[in-house]
Scaffold this motif. Sequence first.
Motif, short mmCIF file in Angstrom:
data_model
loop_
_atom_site.label_atom_id
_atom_site.label_comp_id
_atom_site.label_asym_id
_atom_site.label_seq_id
_atom_site.Cartn_x
_atom_site.Cartn_y
_atom_site.Cartn_z
N GLN A 121 0.83 -1.19 0.00
CA GLN A 121 0.00 0.00 0.00
C GLN A 121 0.87 1.25 0.00
O GLN A 121 1.86 1.35 0.73
CB GLN A 121 -0.93 0.01 1.21
N LYS A 122 0.50 2.24 -0.83
CA LYS A 122 1.23 3.50 -0.90
C LYS A 122 0.55 4.53 0.00
O LYS A 122 -0.67 4.53 0.16
CB LYS A 122 1.27 4.02 -2.33
N THR A 123 1.37 5.42 0.60
CA THR A 123 0.86 6.47 1.47
C THR A 123 1.24 7.82 0.89
O THR A 123 2.40 8.04 0.51
CB THR A 123 1.44 6.33 2.89
N LEU A 124 0.27 8.74 0.80
CA LEU A 124 0.53 10.12 0.38
C LEU A 124 -0.39 11.02 1.21
O LEU A 124 -1.58 11.14 0.92
CB LEU A 124 0.27 10.30 -1.12
N ASP A 125 0.17 11.65 2.28
CA ASP A 125 -0.57 12.56 3.14
C ASP A 125 0.16 13.89 3.15
O ASP A 125 1.26 14.03 3.72
CB ASP A 125 -0.67 12.01 4.57
N ALA A 126 -0.42 14.90 2.49
CA ALA A 126 0.20 16.21 2.44
C ALA A 126 0.21 16.84 3.83
O ALA A 126 -0.83 16.84 4.54
CB ALA A 126 -0.52 17.09 1.43
N ASP A 127 1.34 17.41 4.24
CA ASP A 127 1.46 18.04 5.55
C ASP A 127 2.64 19.00 5.51
O ASP A 127 3.52 18.88 4.63
CB ASP A 127 1.63 16.97 6.64
N PHE A 128 2.66 19.92 6.48
CA PHE A 128 3.75 20.88 6.51
C PHE A 128 3.91 21.41 7.93
O PHE A 128 3.04 21.23 8.80
CB PHE A 128 3.52 22.03 5.52
N SER A 129 5.03 22.08 8.16
CA SER A 129 5.27 22.83 9.39
C SER A 129 5.84 24.19 9.01
O SER A 129 6.11 24.45 7.82
CB SER A 129 6.23 22.06 10.31
N PHE A 130 6.05 25.09 10.00
CA PHE A 130 6.56 26.42 9.69
C PHE A 130 7.31 26.95 10.91
O PHE A 130 7.15 26.47 12.02
CB PHE A 130 5.43 27.37 9.30
N ASN A 131 8.12 27.99 10.66
CA ASN A 131 8.73 28.77 11.74
C ASN A 131 9.00 30.18 11.21
O ASN A 131 8.92 30.43 10.01
CB ASN A 131 10.00 28.11 12.28
N TYR A 132 9.26 31.10 12.17
CA TYR A 132 9.60 32.48 11.78
C TYR A 132 11.10 32.49 11.53
O TYR A 132 11.90 32.34 12.44
CB TYR A 132 9.23 33.45 12.88
N SER A 133 11.47 32.65 10.28
CA SER A 133 12.90 32.64 9.96
C SER A 133 13.57 33.96 10.31
O SER A 133 14.77 34.00 10.56
CB SER A 133 13.11 32.31 8.47
N SER A 134 12.79 35.07 10.35
CA SER A 134 13.35 36.36 10.77
C SER A 134 12.21 37.26 11.21
O SER A 134 11.07 37.12 10.74
CB SER A 134 14.15 37.02 9.65
N CYS A 135 12.52 38.17 12.15
CA CYS A 135 11.53 39.13 12.64
C CYS A 135 12.16 40.51 12.69
O CYS A 135 13.34 40.66 13.08
CB CYS A 135 11.05 38.76 14.05
N GLU A 136 11.40 41.46 12.27
CA GLU A 136 11.79 42.85 12.43
C GLU A 136 10.56 43.60 12.93
O GLU A 136 9.44 43.08 12.91
CB GLU A 136 12.28 43.44 11.10
#
Length: 891
Positions: free
Chosen positions: A653-668
């Motif tokens: 069986q093949k698995t394909l579950d789209a997902d992501f994460s994030f972070n603040y790479s810079s702040c001003e």
Amino acid sequence: MKNPRQIFRHLLLAILTIAGVSIARPLLATHIIGGELSYQYLGNDNYKIVLLLYRNCNPENTDGTPVVQSDKVSYIDIFDENGNQWPNMNHDSLQMTLIQESVDTIPNNIAGDPCLFVPPGVCVEVNRYEKIYKIQGPGGFYVVYQRCCRNWDIVNIQQPNTTGTTYWLYVSPLARSLNNSSPKFGAYPPVFVCVNRDLNHPNPATDIDGDSLAYKLYTPFVGAQENAAQPVPFPPPNGNIAITPPPFTNVTWVNPPYNQNQMLGPSSNPLTIDEHTGLITAQPHIQGRFVVGVLVEEYRDGDLLSVVRRDFQYEVGECAKLDAQIIAPDAQCDDLKVNFQNATEVAQNFVWFFNWPNPNPTSTQKETTYTYPGPGTYTIALVAEPIGACVDTGFHEILLQLNSLTADFEFNTYDCTNQSVLVLHDLSVDTVSPVVSWHWEVNFGGTTLISSIQNPVFQIPNPSSGTIKLTVVSQNGCEQTKIVEFESGGNNPIDDLDTVSVCLGSIAQLNPNGPTTGFTYAWGPPVPLSQQGLPNPSVSPMVNTTYPVTITGYNNLCQSTGSVTVEVFQPVNLAFTPDTDCDATIVHFINQSLNAPPGVFWDFGDTNHVADVSTLNNPTWDYPAFGSYTVTLMTPPNAVCKDTIQQPILLEQKTLDADFSFNYSSCEEGMVTVHFMDETNNSEDDTNNWFWTFGGVANDTSTLMNPSITINQEGWLYLTLAVKTSENCTDTTATDSLYIDLTKLPNLEDGSEVLGCLSSGVTLNPGGDTSLVYNWSPSFGLSCTNCASPHANPSQTTTYTAIVSNLSGADTCTISRTITVNVPHNINLVASNDVTTCDQTTTLSATVGLLPVDFAWFNSTGAQVGGDNDSLEVIVSGLESYIVLATDHEG
């Protein structure tokens, strides 16, 4: 001559032509004609298994080998759904004894046609084996019987004389839970089928449970091998071969022209079965023996419960009418005794009338002789099958005179490309007076050739057809004539030459049909010199090569020229790669074979389907479930260079579950940059396309794997991620959202400088936002390291770094700021010592270690009494205190 005949009914008879062979072959059990398995549930986990075997009951097979007697004991084996032998079964418990009283010979005329007469020597019997088995435990099970071999002259499958058979049935868990019994076929299959005649054979089955039945054709299965004709259960004793578990291999059709849709060969009405009634219909156009597979499926409430298969052999022969045929001369001289021969092929009973319509004299012999009382013209009548439903009468007229002469001859044609040689040989005889003259007339196409010699030779065009007429006269004047039709063009050796195909490195015979009598052969180069005079030279070319030949017929009277081309094929190297779809059960097979001819044969190893085969070059097969399958690829039966490979494939069986994460790479201040990272779960690790959609505070898209976006306003950010793989499989996340909270630091300017005097220090980031998180470093000289506005009192100039984090957003936004506290050097101000004097005035002085400075003098009331001078003259009038202040240029 023949008069109009009185025909009461035509008799149809299936004639089986049996050709004898002289090739020595091993003693094989080539007697298996067919068989079937069924079961009946008796309660309490008891099943009655019934095996029916159809076999040749003649003492000899058609190839002359003796027929093996019926097995007194047959063996089955029982397997679970994984192919393991069912527990608590042993060798002795799996044997089934022949029920002698059940042995039954199938009627050759099973349809009861009164005009169907089967010739002697045709015999098919059915043997019945049955036994009750207690089969306990969960799950479905297989019942398997295997035996070898089939009849050697079967025409629609490959290698029939060494091909065994497998009869099996599967009892599913559902069937067991319902206490089901399988259907049973009713009528026996037909022993004979007439070529070019409609077959309508009822083949119904019955089911004691009253379930729905559906009928189909199927491709039978191979089984045991010729060196182990009767396998036994595992473990096999005494070196025997064990019955093999599923999956089972289908027989290989001789394709073309035979396949599951044309089991009896091509026809306007091929062999079919009505799926509702089981009626088998066909009109076969080819004679011979054919393997046929018929199955019945049992359904209850739409669920398949069981399948019962019947594997059988059809005999297809020519059916002819009852035709009374008299062989006798039209005229006879000097002899009143006439021999009457009977060419009637199908009848067994006859009545002769020698002077029709006079009812006497008569004879009931098949062939007879009668002496007439004197010369004259007589009518002879032959009645075939005079008693019965089918009767036919033949007539013949004969002239008797005092003459003993018989005209007779034989002829041969020797055919070349444009000419034929017709060789005539006189066989005329007269028992009283010798033959003295011969008159030959050869008539063809409006031309007549004449000769008066006894054994003439004629040169005629090729092709030609016509008549040969011989009139002979004996010395006593008796004259007889014989006319025979002839046709040339049937034995031109050039016509027997054909293109020869061989695999590279093999030996090719240029004339495999052999020499034609009366002809000589002269082959030219590149045939080796030592073989140029042979009828059938052997060569082994490396490339396609043409070999010329001259063939001369009958004393050099005709000649043909031609050639044989040997086509050389490269060896075949079969190979393929499976490519699955997104659901991983649909497999596209990519044929990567080298030098394979069209029409390769695929067997996908799917035991859930009988017809899991294909002849497409790059086929697709939809497997029922994940798992391991063995795929077979072979060259077509007509391939010159042959090859077969088997390759296992594993479907997971093949698995394909789209997902992501994030972070603040810079702040001003007033701006953040958010970095998004693809975290799609892809079992194949072949994601090659990303499409990000952003909305809310940032309307944008991206096709990068890990994009970043910059946002300069507060609010909600909405986003989705769609991914695609190299196989075009796709998945999309649900729309996600995060709140962007911008950070403002109005009193914290990056890189700013403040003055922090010794001992007094300075406050950093006065009025700082206490809702933010601060981390000041280094800690030296600070009143605190995690407050908004620490007091800094370093002993020397120091640069402080503030890491400010805003924890109120979707992620931690961190801003780094630096502030330098400038600390000047120590002035080292030193005033003069206290002064005690009687003078009216005195001078006070001060010194510093750091110049330049500005001096200021103050009295005890704080009033400035002196300017920028390092000394001060004061009036002495009692006790007075003065203060001196030194200020450097930084204040």
